[in-house]
Design a protein around this motif. Structure first.
Motif, PDB file in Angstrom:
ATOM      1  N   THR A  35      -7.615  -7.450  -1.707  1.00 34.44           N
ATOM      2  CA  THR A  35      -6.669  -6.357  -1.490  1.00 34.44           C
ATOM      3  C   THR A  35      -5.881  -6.076  -2.759  1.00 34.44           C
ATOM      4  O   THR A  35      -5.359  -6.995  -3.400  1.00 34.44           O
ATOM      5  N   THR A  38       0.426  -3.715  -4.116  1.00 34.41           N
ATOM      6  CA  THR A  38       1.173  -2.498  -3.784  1.00 34.41           C
ATOM      7  C   THR A  38       2.528  -2.431  -4.473  1.00 34.41           C
ATOM      8  O   THR A  38       3.207  -1.409  -4.400  1.00 34.41           O
ATOM      9  N   THR A  39       2.946  -3.503  -5.160  1.00 34.52           N
ATOM     10  CA  THR A  39       4.166  -3.485  -5.958  1.00 34.52           C
ATOM     11  C   THR A  39       3.841  -4.072  -7.331  1.00 34.52           C
ATOM     12  O   THR A  39       2.885  -4.832  -7.490  1.00 34.52           O
ATOM     13  N   GLN A 185      -4.797   7.923 -10.061  1.00 32.87           N
ATOM     14  CA  GLN A 185      -4.796   6.747  -9.197  1.00 32.87           C
ATOM     15  C   GLN A 185      -5.919   5.795  -9.601  1.00 32.87           C
ATOM     16  O   GLN A 185      -6.967   6.217 -10.098  1.00 32.87           O
ATOM     17  N   SER A 200      -2.961  -1.624 -10.857  1.00 28.39           N
ATOM     18  CA  SER A 200      -1.864  -0.702 -10.582  1.00 28.39           C
ATOM     19  C   SER A 200      -1.184  -0.229 -11.860  1.00 28.39           C
ATOM     20  O   SER A 200      -1.325  -0.822 -12.929  1.00 28.39           O
ATOM     21  N   PRO A 205       4.308   1.440  -6.160  1.00 22.81           N
ATOM     22  CA  PRO A 205       4.189   2.136  -4.869  1.00 22.81           C
ATOM     23  C   PRO A 205       3.555   3.511  -4.999  1.00 22.81           C
ATOM     24  O   PRO A 205       2.935   4.016  -4.074  1.00 22.81           O
ATOM     25  N   PRO A 208      -0.660   2.342  -6.767  1.00 18.97           N
ATOM     26  CA  PRO A 208      -0.994   0.962  -6.399  1.00 18.97           C
ATOM     27  C   PRO A 208      -2.359   0.525  -6.933  1.00 18.97           C
ATOM     28  O   PRO A 208      -3.207   1.361  -7.274  1.00 18.97           O
ATOM     29  N   LYS A 210      -6.058  -1.030  -6.262  1.00 15.43           N
ATOM     30  CA  LYS A 210      -7.000  -0.721  -5.177  1.00 15.43           C
ATOM     31  C   LYS A 210      -7.865  -1.933  -4.849  1.00 15.43           C
ATOM     32  O   LYS A 210      -7.999  -2.887  -5.638  1.00 15.43           O
TER      33      LYS A 210
END
Length: 266
Positions: A35, A38-39, A185, A200, A205, A208, A210
């Motif tokens: 995963t 995300t931060t 992205q 990222s 946020p 992020p 991927k």
């Protein structure tokens, strides 16, 4: 920027010593991709292992975040930016499975907000520079299904601070995702290649990391059909009898999904 995800471990005996399979039931598992973070201060997670018979390919390492270490795995995740060489998260992760992959690249250093590329099965991930994320390490070509140009296990590209660059790093051949940058992205690793996900970009946020691509198990031999348990997807069929795909005088079976309790029967 965050580090790119490391590729899943690469294992094959294609072109080497054949594995003798007798009639019977064999365990099989296809690892999920890790995963993405995300931060900016968290690392991605490692991918899952893929298994068949005596072979087990180790999942790829997650890319580093700010003061959050890159994962070790089949190939290591890339290091994060804006850190000194002694900080946690600066260095890329290592390959913990002999012969399955390579290390990730390190981050760009203090003031250099770019992450290193994740390692690939063929080469190490590239180190970040002051203004660019490192490219993912290259995968390896294996044409067990016939044809040419079939690459697996490329590393993900490192991200770069969206305030400083709009140039994205490139994922390695074999399903590696591109890193994030200003206006771009990150992209995910390609499923069923074991490719690492792109890293990222700050602010995470908004940009992020991927996910990595899932693994794959490909079997080639003389048997014209096999039976698979209900959780197995093979050659596009889920559960039951599966016909092989012809390649020369043999058949191949591409297993794209299988859980820890799944089996195939010859």
């Amino acid at each position: 920027g965050g580090g790119g995800g490391g590729a899943g471990g690469y294992l094959t005996n294609f072109g080497g010593t054949s594995l003798t399979l007798t009639a019977g039931t064999y365990d099989v598992n296809v690892g999920t991709g890790g995963t993405g973070a995300t931060t900016y201060a968290t690392a991605g997670t490692n991918g899952g292992n893929s298994k068949f018979h005596s072979y087990e390919a180790t999942g790829g390492g997650g890319g580093a975040g700010y003061l959050a270490a890159a994962g070790n795995g089949g190939s290591g995740g890339g290091g994060a930016g804006n850190l000194t060489s002694s900080d946690t998260g600066y260095n890329g992760g290592t390959s913990t499975a002999s012969g399955q992959g390579n290390a990730g690249g390190h981050g760009g250093g203090t003031g250099a907000t770019a992450g290193g590329g994740g390692g690939g099965a063929g080469t190490v991930g590239a180190n970040a520079t002051a203004s660019a994320g490192g490219d993912g390490g290259t995968g390896i070509e294996v044409n067990i299904k016939g044809g040419t140009g079939n690459f697996y296990a490329g590393g993900g590209g490192g991200g770069v601070d969206s305030r400083t660059s709009s140039t994205s790093s490139t994922g390695g051949s074999g399903g590696g995702g591109n890193g994030a940058s200003n206006g771009n992205q990150a992209t995910a690793g390609t499923n069923n290649t074991g490719g690492g996900g792109g890293g990222s970009a700050y602010p995470a946020p908004t940009y992020p990391g991927k996910n990595g691509g899932s693994g794959v198990v490909i079997i080639r031999g003389s048997f014209a059909s096999i039976n698979v348990s209900s959780g197995v997807t093979c050659n596009g069929t889920t559960g039951g009898s599966v016909s092989g795909q012809s390649v020369g005088s043999e058949y191949y079976y591409e297993i794209t999904a299988a859980g820890s309790s799944d089996t195939i029967t010859l």
